[in-house]
Each structure stands twice: as C-alpha cells, then as structure tokens.
Design an enzyme around this catalytic site. Structure first.
Site, short mmCIF file in Angstrom:
data_model
loop_
_atom_site.label_atom_id
_atom_site.label_comp_id
_atom_site.label_asym_id
_atom_site.label_seq_id
_atom_site.Cartn_x
_atom_site.Cartn_y
_atom_site.Cartn_z
N GLY A 15 0.75 -1.35 -0.02
CA GLY A 15 -0.05 -0.04 0.09
C GLY A 15 0.85 1.32 0.02
O GLY A 15 1.98 1.15 -0.35
N LEU B 108 0.44 3.51 -2.00
CA LEU B 108 0.76 3.34 -3.32
C LEU B 108 1.21 4.79 -4.19
O LEU B 108 0.98 5.80 -3.79
CB LEU B 108 -0.62 3.10 -4.16
CG LEU B 108 -1.16 1.61 -3.62
CD1 LEU B 108 -2.27 1.42 -4.57
CD2 LEU B 108 -0.07 0.65 -3.88
N GLU C 130 3.63 5.85 -8.09
CA GLU C 130 3.76 5.72 -9.50
C GLU C 130 4.64 4.29 -9.76
O GLU C 130 4.18 3.65 -10.81
CB GLU C 130 4.29 6.89 -10.34
CG GLU C 130 3.30 8.03 -10.63
CD GLU C 130 2.12 7.54 -11.56
OE1 GLU C 130 2.55 6.83 -12.64
OE2 GLU C 130 1.05 7.94 -11.53
N GLY C 131 5.39 4.12 -8.98
CA GLY C 131 6.10 2.72 -8.87
C GLY C 131 5.16 1.62 -8.98
O GLY C 131 5.26 0.67 -9.95
N HIS C 132 4.29 1.51 -7.94
CA HIS C 132 3.26 0.62 -7.93
C HIS C 132 2.36 0.61 -9.11
O HIS C 132 2.09 -0.51 -9.80
CB HIS C 132 2.33 0.67 -6.95
CG HIS C 132 3.12 0.61 -5.30
ND1 HIS C 132 3.20 1.66 -4.52
CD2 HIS C 132 3.73 -0.28 -4.77
CE1 HIS C 132 3.93 1.40 -3.62
NE2 HIS C 132 4.33 0.01 -3.52
N LYS D 237 13.77 -1.89 -7.96
CA LYS D 237 14.17 -1.25 -6.78
C LYS D 237 14.75 -2.13 -5.80
O LYS D 237 15.78 -2.11 -5.19
CB LYS D 237 13.53 -0.20 -5.92
CG LYS D 237 14.12 0.74 -5.07
CD LYS D 237 13.33 1.88 -4.81
CE LYS D 237 12.13 1.44 -4.00
NZ LYS D 237 12.41 0.95 -2.57
N ASP D 238 13.82 -3.01 -5.42
CA ASP D 238 13.95 -4.11 -4.52
C ASP D 238 14.82 -5.23 -5.28
O ASP D 238 14.08 -6.48 -5.28
CB ASP D 238 12.67 -4.60 -3.87
CG ASP D 238 12.14 -3.32 -3.18
OD1 ASP D 238 12.68 -2.84 -2.36
OD2 ASP D 238 10.99 -3.14 -3.37
O1 PAF Z 1 7.88 -5.15 -2.17
C1 PAF Z 1 7.07 -4.90 -1.30
O2 PAF Z 1 6.05 -4.13 -1.18
C2 PAF Z 1 6.80 -6.08 -0.34
O3 PAF Z 1 7.87 -6.88 0.20
C3 PAF Z 1 5.93 -7.39 -0.82
C4 PAF Z 1 6.65 -8.00 -2.21
C5 PAF Z 1 4.62 -6.67 -1.03
C6 PAF Z 1 5.68 -8.44 0.39
O4 PAF Z 1 5.09 -7.87 1.53
#
Ligand code: PAF
Length: 290
Positions: free
Chosen positions: A31, A33, A35-37, A149-150
């Site tokens: 959540g 949220l 622009e990346g999401h 990014k992750d």
């Molecule tokens: O990248 C994230 O926002 C979280 O690590 C994820 C993948 C939703 C898991 O909780």
C-alpha cells in the site's frame, strides 16, 4: 473493482478465473501506493486478462525495531487509485487472516537472503518469501510483477519460484524515479524538505558509479570507495552498505564483469532508502539499468 479481505473468498474467485481460462496478473504491494506501484499495475493489465493487487503491510518482514507500526497506511486512497487504474480485484486482508494465532510455517530462501539487506534486516526475506508464497497460493497468478528497486527481493522470489516449482512467471519492472532521480518509495514519505534534497545522493552516487564503469573502471574497490565518499560528504546521509555483487548469486565480485549489481542502502533521517545499478554485459558491450 471487487475487494476481498478473506483468503478463502479470494482463492475461490481466482480458481474460478483460472478454470475459466483467464490469465491472472498479480501485483503484491504494502500500500501507500505511488507511480512505481502503478507502473506495475499498468504492465500487469497489458499482459493479462485479469489484474489482482494485494495491499498488506506484512508484519513478518519487519524487525522488532523497524517501522511496522509507522509504515504509511492509506487504504481508501489506495483503493481509489487501483479502481482508477482498472484493477479487477483487490485483496486486502487483516493481519489475523494471513497469520492466525499459532502460525508457524515459514519459507526460507537461504543463501541469497543472507547478504546485503539480510545482514542489516535479519529475517526480512523470510517474511517476504512467506507472504509472497501465501499470496501466490491464494491468488494463483500466471504472472507476478515486482519493481527492480528491491533487487534482492526479486532475486529471492525468483529463486523461490524456481526451486519450489511454482507455476508463476516473475516479471521484474524498471525503477520509477522522481525527475531528480530519487527512486519512488513509500518510505520517501518520511523525508522532510532538507532530507528530501539529501536523498538525491543515492541516485547521484549510482550515476557516478556508472560513469566510472563507462570510463573503463572495473575494480570493485575503486567504485565502492567513490560511492562511500559521496555519501559520507552528505551530512544527512548514513551508509548501511554499498557492494558490487553478481546479479543472480549476490556474491561479492572483485571486478565488474557479466551481470553485476551495485546495491546500496542509506539512512536519510529516519528513512532507510535502497537503490541499485544493474550492469549487464552483452556482445555489443555494457548495458546500464538505473
Ligand atoms: O515489495 C513489497 O512491497 C513487499 O516486500 C511485498 C512484495 C509486497 C511483500 O510484502
């Protein structure tokens, strides 16, 4: 958009879609949220007949001294944004739905979870892998979308999917940045004006690393030294780590060669921010992904 809070209801809907031959694209989020999401949601919509997004702040991936309680939560705004993007299903369970009392089953992806983020956030990827595995089982996606990014999270999840034979394709999408280069993150909400300006040092130092490599520097030591110096010169910044690693194994490398990742984590005020530069080598030379 139809919203579910119960895993069984979401799973029944997903199984129905699958048996009806619909392709399901899934975007897991915590959540708040941005622009990346939304870029992940748009890609999922392009490539699938049905798009499902989850919003769940996962307690299992936060350490005892981390920001679980303070993590930004904006459920009404999130739902509105997802509706506007044309998401078909929102899964937003309460904590007890995902982790009922006496919960005791976890997924651990061993080696690639250990370095980098794993060193500074012990148990983090065990929490991520567990919740993502649960979400995959509930939502039954054909494809799942994650932001680069992750980068370590993407490596951990790809490996879990491969090694546990999960029937889902992992799609890793580009980092979305502010005009000045700061990677979008829900944790940017924590920054005040001065810190926000200081946060540009992450992107600036990765740009410098790219420049060094473009000019022919390949030695890890020289690249790391330069990044450290840039970060140390920024009074609001405190470096957790910077490394030069193999992009798939996350093992340290002495020189940039092949697929190489340069990830870093930096505290700016009370926000811990991460970013990375991915370098790929092909027949036509080096490719840089920032
Ligand atoms: O990248 C994230 O926002 C979280 O690590 C994820 C993948 C939703 C898991 O909780």
């Amino acid at each position: 958009m139809k919203a579910f809070t119960r895993a069984a209801e979401m799973q029944t809907a997903s199984l129905g879609l699958r048996s009806g031959g619909k392709s399901i694209g899934f975007v897991p989020t915590m959540g708040a949220l941005h622009e990346g999401h939304l870029s992940l949601v748009r890609r999922a919509r392009q490539e699938n007949e049905v798009t499902v997004t989850s919003v769940f702040v996962n307690p299992a991936q936060f350490g005892p001294t981390e920001d679980y309680r303070k993590y930004p939560r904006e459920p009404a705004r999130d739902a509105q944004l997802l509706e506007r993007e044309g998401v078909d299903f929102l899964f937003a369970p309460p904590v007890e739905e995902m982790y009922p009392p006496n919960f005791q089953t976890y997924a651990t992806v061993e080696k690639v979870s250990a370095p980098l983020e794993g060193q500074f956030r012990p148990g983090h990827f065990r929490g991520v892998a567990t919740v993502v595995l649960k979400l995959f089982n509930i939502i039954q996606p054909h494809r799942a979308y994650f932001g680069r990014k992750d980068a370590q999270q993407c490596v951990v999840i790809r490996r879990m999917v491969r090694e546990l034979n999960l029937p889902v394709e992992i799609v890793v999408c580009p980092i979305v940045r502010e005009p000045d280069g700061l990677a979008l993150s829900s944790r940017n909400y924590y920054l005040n004006g001065e810190e926000r300006r200081a946060a540009r040092v992450l992107y600036r130092s990765l740009c410098r690393a790219r420049e060094l490599v473009e000019k022919g520097e390949r030695r890890t030591e020289a690249i790391v030294r330069e990044i450290r110096q840039l970060i140390e010169r920024e009074p609001h910044a405190r470096l957790d780590y910077v490394a030069v690693v193999h992009a798939d194994t996350l093992e340290p490398v002495g020189r940039v060669a092949g697929a190489t990742l340069i990830p870093l984590a930096v505290w700016i005020g009370r926000a811990r921010l991460i970013d990375n530069l991915l370098i790929e080598e092909s027949g036509s030379g080096l490719g840089f992904h920032l």
